[in-house]
Design a protein around this motif. Structure first.
Motif, PDB file in Angstrom:
ATOM      1  N   GLY A   9       0.827  -1.204   0.000  1.00  0.00           N
ATOM      2  CA  GLY A   9       0.000   0.000   0.000  1.00  0.00           C
ATOM      3  C   GLY A   9       0.851   1.239   0.000  1.00  0.00           C
ATOM      4  O   GLY A   9       2.058   1.193  -0.232  1.00  0.00           O
ATOM      5  N   LEU A  10       0.181   2.361   0.270  1.00  0.00           N
ATOM      6  CA  LEU A  10       0.849   3.664   0.307  1.00  0.00           C
ATOM      7  C   LEU A  10       1.072   4.060   1.760  1.00  0.00           C
ATOM      8  O   LEU A  10       0.149   4.010   2.583  1.00  0.00           O
ATOM      9  N   VAL A  11       2.296   4.441   2.074  1.00  0.00           N
ATOM     10  CA  VAL A  11       2.632   4.828   3.437  1.00  0.00           C
ATOM     11  C   VAL A  11       3.611   5.997   3.387  1.00  0.00           C
ATOM     12  O   VAL A  11       4.379   6.128   2.428  1.00  0.00           O
ATOM     13  N   GLN A  12       3.569   6.831   4.397  1.00  0.00           N
ATOM     14  CA  GLN A  12       4.503   7.956   4.468  1.00  0.00           C
ATOM     15  C   GLN A  12       5.866   7.474   4.966  1.00  0.00           C
ATOM     16  O   GLN A  12       5.961   6.467   5.684  1.00  0.00           O
ATOM     17  N   MET A 110      19.389 -15.487  -5.734  1.00  0.00           N
ATOM     18  CA  MET A 110      18.246 -15.066  -6.542  1.00  0.00           C
ATOM     19  C   MET A 110      17.477 -16.245  -7.119  1.00  0.00           C
ATOM     20  O   MET A 110      16.348 -16.091  -7.564  1.00  0.00           O
ATOM     21  N   GLU A 111      18.064 -17.433  -7.091  1.00  0.00           N
ATOM     22  CA  GLU A 111      17.479 -18.559  -7.827  1.00  0.00           C
ATOM     23  C   GLU A 111      16.515 -19.373  -6.981  1.00  0.00           C
ATOM     24  O   GLU A 111      16.711 -20.556  -6.750  1.00  0.00           O
ATOM     25  N   TYR A 112      15.479 -18.737  -6.489  1.00  0.00           N
ATOM     26  CA  TYR A 112      14.421 -19.460  -5.797  1.00  0.00           C
ATOM     27  C   TYR A 112      13.530 -20.144  -6.837  1.00  0.00           C
ATOM     28  O   TYR A 112      13.324 -19.616  -7.928  1.00  0.00           O
ATOM     29  N   ASP A 113      12.969 -21.285  -6.488  1.00  0.00           N
ATOM     30  CA  ASP A 113      12.204 -22.069  -7.462  1.00  0.00           C
ATOM     31  C   ASP A 113      10.829 -21.488  -7.773  1.00  0.00           C
ATOM     32  O   ASP A 113      10.359 -21.562  -8.905  1.00  0.00           O
ATOM     33  N   TYR A 114      10.152 -20.954  -6.770  1.00  0.00           N
ATOM     34  CA  TYR A 114       8.767 -20.519  -6.948  1.00  0.00           C
ATOM     35  C   TYR A 114       8.615 -19.056  -6.522  1.00  0.00           C
ATOM     36  O   TYR A 114       9.214 -18.626  -5.523  1.00  0.00           O
ATOM     37  N   TRP A 115       7.773 -18.335  -7.273  1.00  0.00           N
ATOM     38  CA  TRP A 115       7.598 -16.900  -7.038  1.00  0.00           C
ATOM     39  C   TRP A 115       6.126 -16.537  -6.995  1.00  0.00           C
ATOM     40  O   TRP A 115       5.306 -17.100  -7.731  1.00  0.00           O
ATOM     41  N   GLY A 116       5.791 -15.574  -6.127  1.00  0.00           N
ATOM     42  CA  GLY A 116       4.450 -15.039  -6.085  1.00  0.00           C
ATOM     43  C   GLY A 116       4.289 -13.898  -7.060  1.00  0.00           C
ATOM     44  O   GLY A 116       5.225 -13.531  -7.787  1.00  0.00           O
ATOM     45  N   GLN A 117       3.117 -13.274  -7.039  1.00  0.00           N
ATOM     46  CA  GLN A 117       2.789 -12.267  -8.044  1.00  0.00           C
ATOM     47  C   GLN A 117       3.207 -10.859  -7.660  1.00  0.00           C
ATOM     48  O   GLN A 117       3.214  -9.991  -8.518  1.00  0.00           O
ATOM     49  N   GLY A 118       3.554 -10.610  -6.425  1.00  0.00           N
ATOM     50  CA  GLY A 118       4.017  -9.292  -6.029  1.00  0.00           C
ATOM     51  C   GLY A 118       2.935  -8.406  -5.442  1.00  0.00           C
ATOM     52  O   GLY A 118       1.759  -8.502  -5.792  1.00  0.00           O
ATOM     53  N   THR A 119       3.351  -7.527  -4.554  1.00  0.00           N
ATOM     54  CA  THR A 119       2.471  -6.524  -3.971  1.00  0.00           C
ATOM     55  C   THR A 119       3.228  -5.195  -3.938  1.00  0.00           C
ATOM     56  O   THR A 119       4.406  -5.163  -3.598  1.00  0.00           O
ATOM     57  N   LEU A 120       2.540  -4.120  -4.315  1.00  0.00           N
ATOM     58  CA  LEU A 120       3.198  -2.829  -4.475  1.00  0.00           C
ATOM     59  C   LEU A 120       3.268  -2.076  -3.149  1.00  0.00           C
ATOM     60  O   LEU A 120       2.258  -1.908  -2.461  1.00  0.00           O
TER      61      LEU A 120
END
Length: 125
Positions: A9-12, A110-120
């Protein structure tokens, strides 16, 4: 394997956020977990990692002392508590899983096998 990141989310600047990553389709307690981030125009970078049982953690120098990674193997979830956020922490944050018994510096690969979709995460000044 599915990894679902949330909590962005957005935070100061100076504020806090807690990211969560819920995992399914894997024996969670047998996977090292990591958090990574990618800022606009930059390459993806390692943020924090935690070993199978949670007894070993490793952090990027840029977040050491401000971020804390933890896991709850009963809930198949890994967390990233982010305090004292800075504008330069603005990025899409990804969680990742790897079945290797990673410890210490090995968690920062950096070479992890599985990745999620990300959160901003957006930190305003």
């Amino acid at each position: 394997v599915q990894l679902q990141a949330s909590g962005g989310g957005l935070v100061q600047a100076g504020g806090s956020l807690r990211l969560s990553c819920a995992a399914s389709g894997l024996t969670f307690g047998s996977y090292a977990m990591g958090w990574f981030r990618q800022a606009p125009g930059k390459e993806r970078e390692f943020v924090a990692g935690i070993s199978w049982g949670g007894g070993n953690t490793y952090y990027a120098d840029s977040v050491k002392g401000r971020f804390t990674i933890s896991r709850d193997n009963a809930k198949n979830t890994v967390y990233l508590q982010m305090n004292s956020l800075k504008p330069e922490d603005t990025a899409v944050y990804y969680c990742a899983a790897d079945p290797a018994p990673l410890y210490g510096l090995g968690l920062g690969r950096m070479e992890y096998d599985y990745w999620g979709q990300g959160t901003l995460v957006t930190v305003s000044s």
